[in-house]
Motif scaffolding. Structure first.
Motif, PDB file in Angstrom:
ATOM      1  N   GLY A 102      80.940 -29.123 -67.486  1.00 32.00           N
ATOM      2  CA  GLY A 102      80.162 -27.910 -67.278  1.00 32.00           C
ATOM      3  C   GLY A 102      79.180 -27.607 -68.400  1.00 32.00           C
ATOM      4  N   ALA A 103      79.494 -28.049 -69.617  1.00 31.03           N
ATOM      5  CA  ALA A 103      78.598 -27.798 -70.744  1.00 31.03           C
ATOM      6  C   ALA A 103      77.248 -28.479 -70.555  1.00 31.03           C
ATOM      7  CB  ALA A 103      79.250 -28.277 -72.047  1.00 31.03           C
ATOM      8  N   TRP A 104      77.202 -29.509 -69.714  1.00 28.68           N
ATOM      9  CA  TRP A 104      75.950 -30.225 -69.430  1.00 28.68           C
ATOM     10  C   TRP A 104      75.436 -29.938 -68.018  1.00 28.68           C
ATOM     11  CZ3 TRP A 104      80.090 -32.143 -72.083  1.00 28.68           C
ATOM     12  CH2 TRP A 104      79.853 -32.514 -73.416  1.00 28.68           C
ATOM     13  N   GLY A 105      76.067 -28.981 -67.339  1.00 25.63           N
ATOM     14  CA  GLY A 105      75.668 -28.701 -65.963  1.00 25.63           C
ATOM     15  C   GLY A 105      76.050 -29.805 -65.008  1.00 25.63           C
ATOM     16  N   MET A 106      77.132 -30.528 -65.337  1.00 26.48           N
ATOM     17  CA  MET A 106      77.556 -31.667 -64.533  1.00 26.48           C
ATOM     18  C   MET A 106      79.024 -31.533 -64.166  1.00 26.48           C
ATOM     19  SD  MET A 106      75.754 -34.644 -66.839  1.00 26.48           S
ATOM     20  CE  MET A 106      75.758 -35.901 -65.586  1.00 26.48           C
TER      21      MET A 106
END
Length: 224
Positions: free
Chosen positions: A65-69
């Motif tokens: 989630g920290a990378w939008g993935m």
């Protein structure tokens, strides 16, 4: 898919306590550079295989989630080599061609273009680079976009490719299998395409090359 299950023998003793993908260069783990580039290229789902100290990687990256993935984890009790790792992750990867990146390289190739690339019935499309000093013999030839096994001129596989799951269809889940023999056999059948990338690429396989990447990143970001 990011391949992150290797032991990192040539980076010992650093990798005795920390998995290779979490070694840092430029102020962040090696694998974080891949995640940032993949996210910028529009990738939203990534499979990562882990083995040696694998839970350390899982704890550090979480669900992506920290990378939008979204990260799906493929755990190997022992490293299964490249094709073996892909075969074990088959259920997570699906049936369509996928972009794969070795976790121990740094490469500035255009991943957005690669992820949109169609294979046109081929089994793989490889990114090749000029042979580095530590691998002067290279791996494959390249002629008009076709990868082959001729004696010369040869180039080095960059550890970045688009691969159709049919390439490793004969590898049983849980079996150890290297990717290179499958690629060479497919190249003989003219089922492998490729391109030459002459931009920044580093195989971070030793402490000296890790230091070289650190120096490169320091200089690059000092320039803004």
């Amino acid at each position: 898919m990011i391949l992150a299950a290797g032991r990192g023998e040539r980076l010992r003793p650093l990798t005795d306590r920390l998995p290779k993908p979490l070694l840092e260069a430029g102020g962040k783990p090696l694998i974080a550079w891949h995640l940032e580039r993949l996210a910028a290229a529009g990738c939203r789902d990534v499979v990562i295989n882990v083995s040696h100290l694998g839970e350390r990687i899982v704890e550090r990256l979480g669900d992506g989630g920290a990378w939008g993935m979204r990260i799906a984890w493929s755990r190997e009790a022992e490293p299964l080599e490249t094709a073996g790792g892909m075969a074990l992750a088959r259920g997570l990867l699906g049936q369509d061609p996928f972009l794969v990146v070795n976790g121990d390289v740094y490469c500035e190739v255009d991943l957005a273009r690669l992820r949109r690339l169609g294979l046109g019935g081929k089994l793989a499309h490889l990114v090749l680079v000029p042979n580095p000093a530590h691998h002067p013999a290279g791996d494959f030839t390249l002629d008009a976009g076709k990868v082959g096994n001729a004696p010369s001129p040869r180039y080095t596989y960059a550890g970045v490719a688009v691969i159709a799951p049919r390439l490793f269809a004969g590898v049983a889940a849980g079996a150890k299998a290297q990717l290179a023999p499958l690629l060479r056999a497919a190249a003989e059948r003219q089922e492998v395409g490729g391109e030459l990338f002459e931009g920044t690429w580093l195989d971070v396989g030793t402490k000296e090359r890790l230091a070289a990447l650190e120096a490169y990143l320091a200089a690059k970001y000092a320039r803004g």
